[in-house]
Design an enzyme around this catalytic site. Sequence first.
Site, PDB file in Angstrom:
ATOM      1  N   ASP A 186       1.190  -1.267   0.455  1.00 55.18           N
ATOM      2  CA  ASP A 186      -0.188  -0.139  -0.025  1.00 55.18           C
ATOM      3  C   ASP A 186       0.560   1.233   0.104  1.00 55.18           C
ATOM      4  O   ASP A 186       2.306   0.908  -0.181  1.00 55.18           O
ATOM      5  CB  ASP A 186      -1.154  -0.328   0.876  1.00 55.18           C
ATOM      6  CG  ASP A 186      -0.037   0.209   2.947  1.00 55.18           C
ATOM      7  OD1 ASP A 186       0.453   0.399   2.437  1.00 55.18           O
ATOM      8  OD2 ASP A 186      -0.977   0.600   3.612  1.00 55.18           O
TER       9      ASP A 186
ATOM     10  N   HIS B  10      -8.748  13.885  -2.357  1.00 49.70           N
ATOM     11  CA  HIS B  10      -9.392  12.774  -3.540  1.00 49.70           C
ATOM     12  C   HIS B  10      -8.887  12.886  -4.932  1.00 49.70           C
ATOM     13  O   HIS B  10      -8.310  11.715  -5.645  1.00 49.70           O
ATOM     14  CB  HIS B  10     -11.016  12.138  -3.224  1.00 49.70           C
ATOM     15  CG  HIS B  10     -11.259  11.929  -1.909  1.00 49.70           C
ATOM     16  ND1 HIS B  10     -10.871  10.726  -1.195  1.00 49.70           N
ATOM     17  CD2 HIS B  10     -11.585  12.784  -1.057  1.00 49.70           C
ATOM     18  CE1 HIS B  10     -11.016  10.992   0.344  1.00 49.70           C
ATOM     19  NE2 HIS B  10     -11.526  11.699   0.674  1.00 49.70           N
TER      20      HIS B  10
ATOM     21  N   ASP C 199      -6.538   9.800  -6.570  1.00 50.50           N
ATOM     22  CA  ASP C 199      -6.768   8.829  -7.645  1.00 50.50           C
ATOM     23  C   ASP C 199      -5.658   8.695  -8.712  1.00 50.50           C
ATOM     24  O   ASP C 199      -5.685   7.451  -9.252  1.00 50.50           O
ATOM     25  CB  ASP C 199      -7.995   9.141  -7.956  1.00 50.50           C
ATOM     26  CG  ASP C 199      -9.330   9.402  -7.007  1.00 50.50           C
ATOM     27  OD1 ASP C 199      -9.119   8.081  -5.901  1.00 50.50           O
ATOM     28  OD2 ASP C 199     -10.433   9.654  -7.720  1.00 50.50           O
TER      29      ASP C 199
ATOM     30  N   ASP D 156      -6.479   1.483  -1.036  1.00 50.38           N
ATOM     31  CA  ASP D 156      -5.169   1.920  -1.547  1.00 50.38           C
ATOM     32  C   ASP D 156      -4.335   0.356  -1.439  1.00 50.38           C
ATOM     33  O   ASP D 156      -2.981   0.730  -2.094  1.00 50.38           O
ATOM     34  CB  ASP D 156      -3.896   2.710  -1.074  1.00 50.38           C
ATOM     35  CG  ASP D 156      -3.661   2.447   0.473  1.00 50.38           C
ATOM     36  OD1 ASP D 156      -4.630   2.572   1.513  1.00 50.38           O
ATOM     37  OD2 ASP D 156      -2.346   3.147   1.143  1.00 50.38           O
TER      38      ASP D 156
END
Length: 237
Positions: free
Chosen positions: A126, A139, A143, A169
Amino acid sequence: MGFEFFTSKLHPDDYDRVMDNMRQHLTGKTDAYEVEYRIMHREGYYLWYYDRGIVTKRDKDGKPLELEGIVFDITESKKLEEQLIKYAQSDPLTDALNRRMLFKELEHQIYMNTYKNIPFSLLMFDVDKFKQINDTYGHLVGDEVLIETIQLINKSKRESDITFRYGGDEFFLVLPNTRYKDALNLVSRIQDVFKKTPISSVGYVVLSMGVSQYKPGETIDQLINRVDQMMYQSKQK
């Protein structure tokens, strides 16, 4: 001449199936000739067709004399079908395969290990401080970080390795026919790539990674939990 032109333009993966289907009907073993296939367009790409035909007249020995049929261009419906399959299997943001496909692939790898003694390893990773990235930049930037992260992973991994998005993630790489030592080499290569390559808008990111070779007899959940714990140990360090 027309038949030779048809067969020469058939997609190689469809040729044997189409010819066998046609042969079965012409010899009277099936009630109809019915098949889907791809034909090469003169500009080099393929179009899909649905083809159905019936022998309407045979001679006294049963050899076909007349054949009637229909042919439809089904290219657009095939494109839609492929898109629906892709949506059902992949993560729409990163284009990695989704969680359902991860479990399906792990089932396959466990089968190969159990019955053919082929090893495999699993890598989980992650993005460190991803929540902080979302809170600081928004956000949409978050992304983009995930998209670029997977792009870098796909450039770093081997062709046989398969990328999956587990959620948020968190991602997995399934490493077929791979022992732990070789999996560690891949981890080092990925780390080097991320040390040298900044991500747009946020700069360099760090991945926490856990990796392990499958132990015979483990369930999928046991394997995932073990690799998950390794990843969080890495994060704490």
